[in-house]
Design a protein around this motif. Structure first.
Motif, short mmCIF file in Angstrom:
data_model
loop_
_atom_site.label_atom_id
_atom_site.label_comp_id
_atom_site.label_asym_id
_atom_site.label_seq_id
_atom_site.Cartn_x
_atom_site.Cartn_y
_atom_site.Cartn_z
N VAL A 107 0.75 -1.12 -0.20
CA VAL A 107 0.04 0.19 0.01
C VAL A 107 0.76 1.26 -0.10
O VAL A 107 2.15 1.20 0.24
CB VAL A 107 -0.98 0.10 1.28
N PRO A 108 0.27 2.29 -0.51
CA PRO A 108 1.04 3.53 -0.38
C PRO A 108 1.31 3.98 1.24
O PRO A 108 0.54 3.66 2.13
CB PRO A 108 0.06 4.71 -0.91
N PHE A 109 2.44 4.70 1.40
CA PHE A 109 2.76 4.82 2.75
C PHE A 109 2.30 6.01 3.42
O PHE A 109 2.19 6.21 4.54
CB PHE A 109 4.52 4.92 2.97
N ARG A 110 1.59 7.08 2.55
CA ARG A 110 1.18 8.25 3.11
C ARG A 110 -0.30 7.95 3.10
O ARG A 110 -0.95 7.44 2.23
CB ARG A 110 1.59 9.10 2.13
N ARG A 111 -1.03 8.74 4.16
CA ARG A 111 -2.56 8.72 4.33
C ARG A 111 -3.14 10.01 3.71
O ARG A 111 -3.98 10.07 3.58
CB ARG A 111 -3.02 8.51 5.76
N PHE A 112 -2.11 10.97 3.79
CA PHE A 112 -2.41 12.59 3.36
C PHE A 112 -1.49 13.06 2.46
O PHE A 112 -0.41 12.77 2.43
CB PHE A 112 -2.31 13.14 4.82
N PRO A 113 -2.12 13.56 1.66
CA PRO A 113 -1.36 14.08 0.21
C PRO A 113 -0.30 14.96 0.78
O PRO A 113 0.53 15.20 -0.10
CB PRO A 113 -2.31 14.33 -0.65
N GLU A 138 8.65 7.11 5.84
CA GLU A 138 7.71 7.00 7.00
C GLU A 138 6.52 6.12 6.53
O GLU A 138 5.95 6.37 5.33
CB GLU A 138 7.30 8.35 7.64
N LEU A 139 6.23 5.08 7.32
CA LEU A 139 4.75 4.31 7.07
C LEU A 139 4.02 4.98 8.03
O LEU A 139 3.87 4.90 9.27
CB LEU A 139 4.93 2.88 7.37
N ASP A 140 2.78 5.98 7.34
CA ASP A 140 1.85 6.77 8.30
C ASP A 140 0.82 5.96 8.46
O ASP A 140 -0.12 5.65 7.34
CB ASP A 140 1.73 7.84 7.53
#
Length: 448
Positions: free
Chosen positions: A210-216, A347-349
């Motif tokens: 999955v993408p590591f960022r939750r917020f763009p 970073e894995l958020d």
């Protein structure tokens, strides 16, 4: 304000113990540290007329004697571990607060509750609860009990209130369900190791691609930085009833699906990776444990290009897998996340949480589904209000589903450095839009 001292003794005897924190305790402890709060939970409860101070002192002694978490303190070891120390005997001070003539005792009790709620507690040297008796004209009217979340969770609170009622009525009670020290023993057993290993495999599978960022992107943080708001939507409640009838999916995964679709639209990041709070009381021996048991399960919801009905069914399947694997050693998941971040060099958020904390209504409602006319008529009654702004931390994004009759009630809290107030409001309003659109059009898709 006066004060009385109430002695207690473990029931059964031999209640003294020193142990590691159980998994649920460790999860809530790390949340307390992150959020700089002892995350209070409690109540101000009216007592029946004729109740005496001695009656309430007996209730307090019963609580402290029966529930090991109420007589537990913390000990920080030199190696960095935090352990629990359970006392077998002791005393607790109880405040006695008199409401003056002309004062409403219920308001005085709530003021005491709020003072305890906002206070600072020493969980190393003092008991994890503050207790007060409120009197009016010499007679007790309320018992106030506010505890650290290390004592219990909301479902444990229900157990406690039921057992107080049984104790007051003189009804014999069975032995307490599995307390944390016994949980630690099971978690250290081969069966516990197998459960932990299965959970870690599930987490690694979910997080591997999955993408590591939750917020763009990041925003300039407001001051105060952390905001919380409440959304109330009778229309979304009606829409979710229609969706539940059509899809045969219960309200909790329905709400999770509407959140994931709304978040994907706002952030443009897909799949939506969210930690779902799971209370774990469906596990053997834990249903009536008066201790914190909630942990988070991980979902990676790729709902793009589907009908909303299909997205709801997929979310329900993923939620079940998350519930199954939401019982684990939190430090092992932390190590897994750190390893994945090191391997990918970023970073894995994971600080995006969804918590259905309703108690009264969690399944499908009986009765005919609402008509489109009823649904449209309810739309103007939706409201959104900012309720708190503070500099002490919330998580980056936390969505709570609340128990409000005939309403989709959502509390959203976030870090404005990562998600703006406008995006938070858009998220909950988007949940309503998804539900209403799907209720009115069975062919509606997850796309805007």
């Amino acid at each position: 304000m006066a004060r009385i001292t109430v002695p207690f003794k473990a029931d059964p005897p031999d209640g003294e113990a020193i142990a590691d924190l159980a998994w649920g305790q460790r999860e809530i402890w790390t949340a307390m540290v992150r959020q700089e709060s002892w995350l209070p939970i409690g109540y101000a409860r009216a007592v029946p007329p004729g109740t005496t101070v001695e009656d309430l002192a007996e209730q307090v002694s019963f609580l402290m004697s029966r529930y090991p978490t109420l007589r537990t303190t913390l000990r920080h070891e030199p190696d960095g571990r935090t352990r629990q120390v359970v006392a077998a005997t002791g005393e607790i001070d109880v405040d006695v607060v008199d409401a003056a003539d002309g004062e409403d005792p219920a308001q005085v009790a709530d003021q005491v509750r709020q003072r305890y709620w906002d206070g600072e507690y020493d969980l190393i040297h003092g008991w994890p609860a503050w207790i007060a008796i409120v009197r009016h004209r010499g007679a007790p009217t309320h018992l106030v009990v506010v505890m650290s979340h290390l004592v219990l969770d909301a479902f444990g609170g229900i157990v406690m209130l039921e057992e107080i009622a049984a104790f007051t009525a003189g009804t014999p009670l069975p032995p307490t369900a599995m307390p944390p020290v016994e949980q630690v023993r099971w978690q250290s057993s081969p069966a516990g190791a197998r459960q932990n290993a299965a959970a870690l495999r599930h987490w690694e599978k979910m997080l591997g691609t999955v993408p590591f960022r939750r917020f763009p992107h990041r925003h300039e943080p407001r001051s105060p930085r952390h905001w919380e708001g409440q959304f109330r939507s009778p229309a979304a409640h009606l829409a979710l009833r229609a969706l539940a009838e059509r899809t045969k999916v219960d309200a909790s995964p329905l709400l999770l699906a509407t959140f994931a679709i709304s978040m994907a639209r706002i952030t443009g990041i897909n799949p939506v990776v969210v930690q779902v709070v799971v209370n774990n009381r469906f596990r053997p021996g834990l249903a009536r444990s008066m201790s914190p048991l909630s942990q988070t399960g991980i979902c990676a919801l790729d709902l793009a290009g589907r009908t909303i009905d299909d997205a709801v069914r997929l979310t329900a399947r993923q939620a079940i897998a998350a519930y199954k694997h939401a019982y684990y050693q939190p430090s092992d998941v932390d190590d897994l996340v750190a390893r994945l971040a090191a391997e990918r060099g970023e970073e894995l958020d994971l600080a995006c949480f969804f918590n259905d904390r309703r108690i009264e209504a969690r399944g499908r409602e009986a009765g005919p589904p609402p008509t489109p006319e009823q649904l449209r008529a309810a739309l103007p009654r939706s409201t959104f209000t900012w309720t708190r702004r503070r500099d002490t931390s919330f998580e980056r994004l936390f969505v709570h589903i609340e128990d409000v009759p005939d309403t989709m009630a959502v509390t959203i809290a976030g870090d404005t450095h990562h998600i703006s107030p406008e995006e938070m409001e858009a998220c909950v309003r988007g949940m309503e839009a998804v539900a209403v659109r799907a209720a009115l059009d069975p062919a509606a898709t997850t796309e805007v």
